[in-house]
Scaffold this active site. Structure first.
Site, PDB file in Angstrom:
ATOM      1  N   LYS A  15      34.186  31.171  40.326  1.00 44.03           N
ATOM      2  CA  LYS A  15      34.685  30.592  38.862  1.00 44.03           C
ATOM      3  C   LYS A  15      35.881  30.349  39.304  1.00 44.03           C
ATOM      4  O   LYS A  15      37.004  31.045  39.946  1.00 44.03           O
ATOM      5  CB  LYS A  15      34.464  31.174  38.445  1.00 44.03           C
ATOM      6  CG  LYS A  15      33.087  31.422  38.142  1.00 44.03           C
ATOM      7  CD  LYS A  15      32.183  32.551  36.692  1.00 44.03           C
ATOM      8  CE  LYS A  15      30.825  33.091  36.586  1.00 44.03           C
ATOM      9  NZ  LYS A  15      30.648  34.065  35.710  1.00 44.03           N
ATOM     10  N   MET A  49      33.388  43.910  34.521  1.00 46.90           N
ATOM     11  CA  MET A  49      33.827  42.765  33.719  1.00 46.90           C
ATOM     12  C   MET A  49      34.131  42.984  32.268  1.00 46.90           C
ATOM     13  O   MET A  49      33.017  42.158  31.597  1.00 46.90           O
ATOM     14  CB  MET A  49      32.127  41.627  34.051  1.00 46.90           C
ATOM     15  CG  MET A  49      32.059  41.617  35.283  1.00 46.90           C
ATOM     16  SD  MET A  49      30.696  40.362  35.769  1.00 46.90           S
ATOM     17  CE  MET A  49      29.207  41.733  35.353  1.00 46.90           C
ATOM     18  N   ASP A  82      33.719  33.810  47.251  1.00 50.96           N
ATOM     19  CA  ASP A  82      34.127  33.627  45.900  1.00 50.96           C
ATOM     20  C   ASP A  82      35.263  33.945  45.543  1.00 50.96           C
ATOM     21  O   ASP A  82      35.502  34.629  47.014  1.00 50.96           O
ATOM     22  CB  ASP A  82      32.603  33.789  44.783  1.00 50.96           C
ATOM     23  CG  ASP A  82      32.325  35.572  44.833  1.00 50.96           C
ATOM     24  OD1 ASP A  82      33.456  36.242  45.249  1.00 50.96           O
ATOM     25  OD2 ASP A  82      31.270  35.815  45.039  1.00 50.96           O
TER      26      ASP A  82
HETATM   27  N1  SAH Z   1      29.390  42.208  43.345  1.00 49.34           N
HETATM   28  C1  SAH Z   1      30.941  42.915  43.412  1.00 49.34           C
HETATM   29  C2  SAH Z   1      30.699  42.460  41.652  1.00 49.34           C
HETATM   30  C3  SAH Z   1      30.852  41.604  41.135  1.00 49.34           C
HETATM   31  S1  SAH Z   1      31.604  41.336  39.378  1.00 49.34           S
HETATM   32  C4  SAH Z   1      30.682  43.814  42.865  1.00 49.34           C
HETATM   33  O1  SAH Z   1      29.767  44.404  43.644  1.00 49.34           O
HETATM   34  O2  SAH Z   1      31.856  44.368  43.130  1.00 49.34           O
HETATM   35  C5  SAH Z   1      32.868  41.513  39.575  1.00 49.34           C
HETATM   36  C6  SAH Z   1      33.689  42.180  38.482  1.00 49.34           C
HETATM   37  O3  SAH Z   1      33.648  43.258  39.439  1.00 49.34           O
HETATM   38  C7  SAH Z   1      34.407  42.475  37.983  1.00 49.34           C
HETATM   39  O4  SAH Z   1      35.470  42.111  36.837  1.00 49.34           O
HETATM   40  C8  SAH Z   1      35.029  43.626  38.349  1.00 49.34           C
HETATM   41  O5  SAH Z   1      34.678  44.447  37.039  1.00 49.34           O
HETATM   42  C9  SAH Z   1      34.586  44.455  39.777  1.00 49.34           C
HETATM   43  N2  SAH Z   1      35.822  43.817  40.849  1.00 49.34           N
HETATM   44  C10 SAH Z   1      35.406  42.978  41.974  1.00 49.34           C
HETATM   45  N3  SAH Z   1      36.616  43.519  42.508  1.00 49.34           N
HETATM   46  C11 SAH Z   1      36.974  44.568  42.306  1.00 49.34           C
HETATM   47  C12 SAH Z   1      38.399  44.995  42.325  1.00 49.34           C
HETATM   48  N4  SAH Z   1      38.849  44.443  43.316  1.00 49.34           N
HETATM   49  N5  SAH Z   1      39.235  45.998  41.611  1.00 49.34           N
HETATM   50  C13 SAH Z   1      38.259  45.962  39.989  1.00 49.34           C
HETATM   51  N6  SAH Z   1      37.228  45.815  39.676  1.00 49.34           N
HETATM   52  C14 SAH Z   1      37.089  45.201  41.164  1.00 49.34           C
END
Ligand code: SAH
Length: 711
Positions: free
Chosen positions: A74, A186, A52
């Site tokens: 997405k 998010m 993704d």
């Molecule tokens: N499975 C992922 C989360 C997915 S939901 C995990 O464990 O990190 C997606 C959210 O993750 C984003 O909206 C943001 O809030 C956070 N996120 C993912 N990558 C990020 C990054 N590099 N820096 C900051 N927030 C991040």
């Protein structure tokens, strides 16, 4: 040996991704260093990698060379594939005998619907494994040097999703009541609402809050704020998803860890903690400098760490700023400087400050007839740094009409926000009240009113104010300015207007001017004072040494120097003394036989044969070049200039272009017999006559250099 071979050699029992199997793996956020070795094993073995948008390109680059990458995520906020489609796709790929790696950003089971995929695989009877990854909530805290837990501070950390199907129904109050830090995923679209809910549930407005965007990627940015302001600050600074928001006392430990040397990954974007604002006016002479200095002085007296910058080419105002703030002020020039250089200078100047004030130049929108953003206008800086403008209005000859002026300025350019006004030269309480009433419907607050008699007039001379260094009573003047601001400004309201910098300051100072030598003799006294701090800093940063000397005191350039620089200033006010400074001129002539000497503007005048002062008296100059100048025939030469160098010299090689400006009243009365120094053109690119002169090691021109062209 590939990374994989190297890893495999050190591990026994490397897991094997078999045909028809699916691994559901976390890629960690951003940095491939956060990937687990098992996920790396999957990347190397998979036939198909279904990933993704949060999986970093640098991680995907570790895929085996025959692997096929499939994007399933997405785009633009809308699902390009439904969750059911993705699950079915995984099932179909496995059934066709492929080795499938389903790679998700962060951890597969922390938000992001990895659980649903696992359930679908289980239901379809597909063999699968789950490989955890570093979740963004933890990686972002680590990236920002915020400990997730700290003994005595918290005993739980709450991970919460800022939006989801049930967001309306979700009750934030119980989470707030725990008093434990909350890490929000998010959340960027909902931050206002959630912060408000947490405040309503009793969390203090001052509760520390951090936003960490694009953690562990080259675009990583950190914003430190409070619960009450975090949503507005994040918007003002254009923080975008993906970001993690952390609310709680743990945020406060960042400063300590950083101060204690907790090393941060080197990034291109520079974080600036200071809030900033711009003091501008509808026209020159409205009182910008007085207001800026008074504001800086009063806030400094209150213990606020203030720093300042000046829009456009100006040597004089920054020296006053520096006298008030105790730190060098810098010029920011959207015409002459690349955005990278401006960012580098602003980041450096604002580093460690609470409040960064940029004093505008001329009227807010005045500048060259060049592209938006490159006009040299104060408005360009407001738009580029996304900082609010405090407008200083000289209302000496108007009353309610001032509201029409403000309305016009506030609405003129959507990229420029007028956050408040300060009225200058207010005749009486009634006069001020009339204007305030007329302004009320605009909802742009009046942040100060300077009564006509209160305003201090800073003395001026032909190129601007009498210079800071020449005020015997500078400290007293600063005290008076501070007292004036305390009395007549709403200092809290002004400070509250300030906003965090809008974008990441991507500092590239590659357009800074190169040093003219390794050990630079720099003429430095009342006659040679027009030096840009950013130019000298760049020379020092490039490893050069600066050796000041005073021609007015008849000092020779230091013998150990390998080049000599004569900046601009006011030689016309000291022509007598300079003509009498024989030791200086003799030694400079000897110096120039073997080493480069360059003069800018006033320095160029001193390099000529003679200088005629205002009274028409001719004074012999050093005669290293053959031109002659006169201050008796005053004519204003003012404007931006591009200089195309005609031969190798102090600014670089022949053909290079340097951006700068001219600002002088003196004129050439004889151009002399030397080779010209540069072809110059004006702000709009129109070619002007050749400028300056050069002979042997000596060169000079009326042109003041600001930066190398480009960018
Ligand atoms: N499975 C992922 C989360 C997915 S939901 C995990 O464990 O990190 C997606 C959210 O993750 C984003 O909206 C943001 O809030 C956070 N996120 C993912 N990558 C990020 C990054 N590099 N820096 C900051 N927030 C991040």
């Amino acid at each position: 040996m590939t990374a994989w071979d190297a890893t495999a050699a050190q591990r026994s029992g490397v897991p094997v991704l078999a045909a028809g199997h699916v691994w559901l793996a976390g890629a960690g956020p951003g940095d491939p260093g956060l990937l687990t070795l098992d996920a790396l094993a999957g990347l190397q073995q998979a036939d198909v990698i279904v990933h993704d948008a949060l999986v970093d390109q640098r991680v995907l680059a570790l895929a085996g060379k025959d692997a096929r990458l499939e994007f399933a995520g997405k785009r633009g906020g809308k699902p390009s594939a439904t969750q059911a489609d993705i699950s079915q796709r995984l099932v179909a790929l496995a059934r066709s005998g492929q080795r499938v790696l389903r790679l998700k950003g962060g951890d597969p089971f922390v938000f992001g619907r990895g659980g649903e995929e696992a359930m679908a695989l289980a239901a379809a009877g597909i063999p699968f494994r789950v490989i955890p990854g570093v979740t963004a909530g933890l990686a972002a805290l680590a990236a920002a040097s915020i400990p997730a837990t700290l003994r005595g501070i918290n005993r739980a950390v709450i991970f919460a999703a800022g939006h989801g199907a049930d967001e309306e129904a979700f009750d934030w109050a119980p989470l707030a009541r725990t008093g434990q830090p909350i890490v929000l995923y998010m959340v960027m679209h909902n931050l206002d609402r959630i912060a408000a809910a947490l405040l309503a549930a009793g969390l203090a407005p001052q509760t520390p809050a951090a936003v960490i965007a694009a953690a562990a990627t080259p675009k990583e940015r950190v914003l430190i704020s409070t619960l009450a302001r975090v949503a507005a600050d994040a918007r003002a600074r254009k923080f975008e998803p993906p970001a993690i928001v952390t609310i709680g006392e743990i945020v406060n430990f960042r400063a300590r860890l950083l101060a204690a040397g907790c090393c941060r990954r080197r990034r291109k974007a520079t974080e600036v903690r200071a809030r900033g604002l711009i003091v501008a006016a509808p026209h020159s002479g409205a009182g910008k400098t007085t207001v800026t200095l008074a504001l800086l002085a009063a806030l400094a007296r209150r213990g606020v760490m203030v720093r300042a910058a000046k829009a456009g080419p100006d040597y004089i105002d920054p020296a006053f700023h520096a006298a008030v703030t105790g730190r060098p002020s810098v010029n920011l020039d959207s015409w002459a400087m690349s955005k990278g250089l401006m960012d580098a200078l602003a980041a450096q100047a604002a580093d460690g400050a609470d409040l960064f004030v940029i004093e505008g130049v001329m009227g807010l929108f005045d500048g060259a007839a060049a592209a938006h953003g490159r006009r040299g206008a104060t408005a360009d800086l407001a738009a580029h740094f996304n900082l609010p403008v405090v407008l200083v209005l000289d209302v000496a000859r108007q009353a309610q009409s001032a509201a029409a002026v403000v309305r016009g300025f506030a609405g003129h350019d959507p990229a420029v926000r007028v956050a408040g006004v300060i009225l200058n030269r207010v005749a009486s309480e009634r006069h001020g009240a009339l204007i305030a009433d007329a302004l009320a419907p605009l909802e742009i607050p009046v942040l100060g009113m300077l009564p006509r008699e209160a305003a201090l007039t800073l003395s001026e001379r032909h190129l601007g104010l009498v210079q800071a260094g020449e005020h015997a009573d500078l400290a007293a003047l600063i005290e008076r300015l501070a007292a004036m601001a305390e009395r007549h400004f709403d200092l809290d309201a002004i400070a509250a207007c300030a906003a965090p910098f809008g974008g990441p300051l991507v500092a590239r100072d590659d357009k800074a001017l190169p040093p003219p030598g390794q050990r630079i003799a720099l003429a430095s006294d009342k006659s040679f004072s027009f030096v840009y701090a950013h130019v000298i800093d760049a020379w020092r940063a490039a490893g050069a040494e600066i050796l000041p000397f005073s021609p007015l005191a008849d000092e020779p350039p230091p013998e150990s120097a390998d080049s000599c620089w004569l900046p601009g200033g006011y030689p016309e006010l000291h022509a007598d003394a300079l003509a009498a400074a024989r030791r200086f001129s003799t030694s400079l002539r000897r110096f120039a036989e073997t080493r480069p000497v360059h003069g800018e503007c006033g320095g160029y005048m001193v390099l000529g044969e003679s200088l005629e002062d205002a009274a028409g008296h001719r004074h012999a100059m050093t005669g290293l070049l053959s031109h002659a100048t006169s201050f008796a025939r005053r004519r204003l030469h003012l404007g931006y200039r591009s200089a195309l160098l005609l031969s190798n010299g102090p600014f670089g090689r022949a053909g290079a272009i340097v951006r700068g400006h001219e600002f002088h009243y003196a004129s050439l009365v004889s151009t002399g017999r030397d080779e010209p120094f540069a072809d110059i053109s004006d702000a709009e690119g129109r070619a002007l006559e050749k400028t300056g002169g050069q002979r042997g090691y000596v060169s000079g021109t009326f042109f003041h250099a600001i930066a190398a062209a480009g960018g």
